[in-house]
Enzyme design. Structure first.
Site, short mmCIF file in Angstrom:
data_model
loop_
_atom_site.label_atom_id
_atom_site.label_comp_id
_atom_site.label_asym_id
_atom_site.label_seq_id
_atom_site.Cartn_x
_atom_site.Cartn_y
_atom_site.Cartn_z
N ASP A 21 2.29 36.90 44.34
CA ASP A 21 1.57 35.63 44.51
C ASP A 21 0.11 35.73 44.98
OD1 ASP A 21 4.16 34.83 43.95
OD2 ASP A 21 4.55 34.03 45.94
N LYS A 84 7.70 31.60 39.48
CA LYS A 84 8.85 31.32 40.35
C LYS A 84 8.57 30.10 41.20
CE LYS A 84 7.39 34.48 44.05
NZ LYS A 84 7.30 33.52 45.15
N CYS A 117 6.53 34.47 51.31
CA CYS A 117 7.01 35.04 50.05
C CYS A 117 7.21 36.56 50.11
CB CYS A 117 6.08 34.66 48.91
SG CYS A 117 6.05 32.88 48.59
#
Length: 190
Positions: A21, A84, A117
């Site tokens: 990310d 995601k 994350c």
């Protein structure tokens, strides 16, 4: 009896690099100096992975809202990013399928944010039986306390905390090879 140290070793033939990310709209929330260091470390790992033929998986958390992987890193994430919505990458079937297809037991984890994350990805990978190496200088969070807590808890859970340079030299194992010369040149450029 000697402690089993196998989880601390990395092998280019057994490893996968995961970039979690590092996205256009998430980057401005990071401290600029910290992010510049993290981007440089991830870039080093991506270049080293190419030299050592280590597969790379990039992920993007809800790209409609957070944008795509930053252009400086996107090109090196040659197979595109897994989109995601779950915070941890292992909560997404696309990521789990891509990782499983590689059949490599070691996962080198980088990205943001360390306490959300990245941390949840580390836990999911450990639960999945992977040997996880969390690259301390290639992850960040908006706040220092969150960063430190994410790294500390990941280590307590069983991840090996490393640095970009440590990980690369572990996968090289010895000097004198063309790969060593290429990776050494990258490190000198940093």
């Amino acid at each position: 009896m000697t402690e089993d140290l196998s989880k601390f070793w990395l092998s280019a033939e057994k490893a996968v690099l995961v970039v979690v990310d590092v996205q256009e709209r998430l980057v401005p929330a990071m401290d600029a100096i910290v992010y510049a260091r993290v981007r440089k470390s991830i870039g080093l790992l991506l270049q080293g992975a190419e030299i050592l033929q280590v597969p790379v998986i990039a992920t993007e958390q809800y790209p409609r809202g957070l944008g795509h992987t930053v252009p400086e890193l996107a090109a090196a994430c040659r197979d595109g990013a897994v989109e995601k919505v779950s915070f941890g990458c292992c909560g997404d079937g696309g990521f789990v399928d891509r990782l499983g297809a590689l059949d490599r037991p070691q996962v080198i984890v980088t990205g943001m944010e360390a306490h959300v994350c990245v941390y949840q990805t580390v836990l999911g990978l450990l639960e999945g039986g992977y040997n996880v190496h969390l690259v301390r200088d290639a992850i960040c969070s908006r706040g220092k306390t969150d960063f430190l807590t994410g790294v500390e808890n990941a280590a307590r859970a069983g991840a090996t905390v490393t640095t970009a340079e440590m990980a690369l030299f572990q996968m090289l194992r010895a000097a004198g090879t063309p790969e060593f010369k290429a990776v050494s040149a990258l490190i000198k450029e940093m």
